[in-house]
Motif scaffolding. Structure first.
Motif, PDB file in Angstrom:
ATOM      1  N   ILE A   1       0.863  -1.184   0.000  1.00 53.88           N
ATOM      2  CA  ILE A   1       0.000   0.000   0.000  1.00 53.88           C
ATOM      3  C   ILE A   1       0.896   1.230   0.000  1.00 53.88           C
ATOM      4  CG2 ILE A   1      -1.632   1.376   1.367  1.00 53.88           C
ATOM      5  CD1 ILE A   1      -2.896  -1.193   2.335  1.00 53.88           C
ATOM      6  N   ASN A   2       0.562   2.188  -0.825  1.00 53.66           N
ATOM      7  CA  ASN A   2       1.268   3.464  -0.858  1.00 53.66           C
ATOM      8  C   ASN A   2       0.262   4.576  -0.578  1.00 53.66           C
ATOM      9  OD1 ASN A   2       4.144   2.882  -1.807  1.00 53.66           O
ATOM     10  ND2 ASN A   2       2.933   1.768  -3.307  1.00 53.66           N
ATOM     11  N   PRO A   3       0.266   5.130   0.639  1.00 50.91           N
ATOM     12  CA  PRO A   3      -0.694   6.183   0.975  1.00 50.91           C
ATOM     13  C   PRO A   3      -0.499   7.459   0.178  1.00 50.91           C
ATOM     14  CG  PRO A   3       0.275   5.212   2.957  1.00 50.91           C
ATOM     15  CD  PRO A   3       1.080   4.740   1.797  1.00 50.91           C
TER      16      PRO A   3
ATOM     17  N   GLY B   1       4.552  10.443  -5.039  1.00 48.20           N
ATOM     18  CA  GLY B   1       5.556  11.477  -4.876  1.00 48.20           C
ATOM     19  C   GLY B   1       6.073  11.447  -3.449  1.00 48.20           C
ATOM     20  N   CYS B   2       7.231  12.079  -3.237  1.00 45.37           N
ATOM     21  CA  CYS B   2       7.809  12.049  -1.891  1.00 45.37           C
ATOM     22  C   CYS B   2       8.635  13.296  -1.644  1.00 45.37           C
ATOM     23  CB  CYS B   2       8.679  10.805  -1.712  1.00 45.37           C
ATOM     24  SG  CYS B   2       9.273  10.606  -0.005  1.00 45.37           S
ATOM     25  N   GLU B   3       8.284  13.999  -0.582  1.00 36.82           N
ATOM     26  CA  GLU B   3       8.938  15.260  -0.259  1.00 36.82           C
ATOM     27  C   GLU B   3      10.356  15.067   0.264  1.00 36.82           C
ATOM     28  OE1 GLU B   3       7.665  19.515   1.781  1.00 36.82           O
ATOM     29  OE2 GLU B   3       6.662  17.673   2.374  1.00 36.82           O
ATOM     30  N   HIS B   4      10.746  13.859   0.610  1.00 35.67           N
ATOM     31  CA  HIS B   4      12.123  13.632   1.039  1.00 35.67           C
ATOM     32  C   HIS B   4      13.114  14.018  -0.065  1.00 35.67           C
ATOM     33  CE1 HIS B   4      11.025  10.526   4.402  1.00 35.67           C
ATOM     34  NE2 HIS B   4      10.910  11.777   4.801  1.00 35.67           N
ATOM     35  N   GLY B   5      12.711  13.862  -1.321  1.00 29.99           N
ATOM     36  CA  GLY B   5      13.528  14.336  -2.433  1.00 29.99           C
ATOM     37  C   GLY B   5      14.783  13.534  -2.693  1.00 29.99           C
TER      38      GLY B   5
ATOM     39  N   THR C   1       7.132   0.829  -0.049  1.00 25.61           N
ATOM     40  CA  THR C   1       7.781   0.152  -1.171  1.00 25.61           C
ATOM     41  C   THR C   1       7.998   1.068  -2.364  1.00 25.61           C
ATOM     42  OG1 THR C   1       5.642  -0.561  -2.061  1.00 25.61           O
ATOM     43  CG2 THR C   1       6.729  -2.020  -0.487  1.00 25.61           C
ATOM     44  N   ASN C   2       7.251   2.147  -2.431  1.00 26.01           N
ATOM     45  CA  ASN C   2       7.368   3.076  -3.557  1.00 26.01           C
ATOM     46  C   ASN C   2       7.754   4.462  -3.055  1.00 26.01           C
ATOM     47  OD1 ASN C   2       7.327   3.191  -6.375  1.00 26.01           O
ATOM     48  ND2 ASN C   2       5.301   4.118  -6.419  1.00 26.01           N
TER      49      ASN C   2
END
Length: 358
Positions: free
Chosen positions: A71-73, A76-80, A133-134
């Motif tokens: 599951i990917n809530p 995109g990801c702000e961690h960059g 996972t993503n």
């Protein structure tokens, strides 16, 4: 040379052309138009768009991945993280895997309800659900959206096993849920630590927590009885590979159960973004880094998409990394097998009608 942009990973909004999308550096509805005094690129604002999927559990049949559902809530990801293999997925939304990936985010607030619905379906077969996972389920926007928290509440209620991978110490917020689950053999966590050098970590993963905060999270999870692993993912040749032994030593001191590593992967648009990053931050060794990565990936390419070898690498450099890792993991007691999670405790969620007859 690409300009450095403060507290962001990618140096631009590069597109590969796979989907015919134009490259773009600025767009008035999301870019702060105020120029700084020294002429540096202006800061970017993070935006979050609500996504309403019809289902929330993603299935996979990859032979080199130890789970069949995740599951990917968030998208995109702000961690960059500049090396993130998930960056190319943003191109599916007509957005760049570059700066768009870390500033134009998508949240799925219906995820807990969709998860409850999925677990209640007749014939559902219980196996561990993997998070992280993503994109990272504990990235900064989780503080307000609390989608990961909502999903964990459903899993705790139904006694469903879960595994979590994150770079964030925000996971410790949920120890109250994870510790009782771990006591029943239902939960484990993995903390990713790429570098212990704050200067390197800040450029590789500009909005991820400081490495020491991650080690503190390892200790807190371990002290709470939650099996916690440390992942050196990825190992970047000539930038972080010299830290393998030190990271494992610190992981063991912090109470980690075991550890793993993955050589850096550069699929699709990640490779040119990574090259731009190297030129901006490590111009003195950019050519040597890429030559070594190509050696690990077969000698003539930036990435190896083949099952099994994509996670392991090949050639002299990959063999050396594996040997160093194995020796150090054995020395520090981090070569243990992961404890098996239980699936026999699962109980489907009860709906409103079911509660009337309890």
């Amino acid at each position: 040379m690409a300009k450095r942009r403060a507290v962001r990973g990618a140096t631009g909004n590069r597109q590969s052309g796979r989907f015919g999308l134009p490259e773009r550096e600025a767009d008035g509805d999301w870019l702060d138009t105020r120029e700084t005094i020294d002429g540096a690129p202006p800061p970017l604002r993070t935006t979050v768009t609500v996504e309403t999927p019809r289902t929330i559990i993603t299935r996979n049949s990859s032979p080199d991945i130890p789970f069949d559902r995740s599951i990917n809530p968030y998208r995109g990801c702000e961690h960059g993280c500049i090396y993130c293999f998930a960056r190319p997925t943003h191109a599916y939304h007509d957005l760049s895997p570059g700066l768009d990936f870390e500033t134009r985010l998508f949240a799925k607030p219906d995820a807990p309800a969709l998860l409850r619905e999925a677990l209640a379906r007749p014939g559902y077969a219980c196996r561990a659900i993997a998070f992280g996972t993503n994109t990272d389920p504990y990235q900064p926007i989780e503080r307000e959206w609390r989608i990961m928290r909502g999903c964990l509440e459903v899993l705790a209620e139904t006694r469903h096993p879960v595994t979590i991978t994150t770079k964030s110490d925000r996971i410790t917020r949920d120890i109250d849920l994870l510790a009782p689950m771990a006591e029943q053999g239902l939960a484990s966590a993995m903390i990713s630590i790429t570098s212990l050098d704050p200067a390197v970590a800040m450029t590789l993963e500009p909005r991820a927590p400081h490495p020491e905060r991650r080690l503190t999270a390892v200790r807190r999870l371990a002290d709470a009885g939650i099996p916690v692993f440390v992942s050196i993912a990825p190992v970047v040749p000539m930038i972080t590979d010299y830290e393998i032994e030190h990271i494992l030593e610190r992981a063991a001191e912090s109470g980690a159960w075991a550890a793993s590593f993955i050589p850096v992967r550069l699929p699709h648009e990640v490779a040119p973004l990574f090259r731009d990053w190297l030129e901006a931050h490590f111009p003195d060794r950019a050519g040597k880094v890429m030559a070594t990565i190509r050696s690990v990936r077969g000698g003539d390419r930036d990435n190896d998409p083949q099952f099994f070898s994509r996670m392991q690498g090949q050639g002299v450099w990959a063999d050396l990394m594996r040997k160093r890792f194995r020796i150090a993991a054995r020395r520090y007691g981090l070569d243990r097998e992961a404890p098996r999670v239980r699936t026999d405790l699962f109980r489907p969620p009860r709906g409103p009608q079911g509660e009337l007859f309890d």
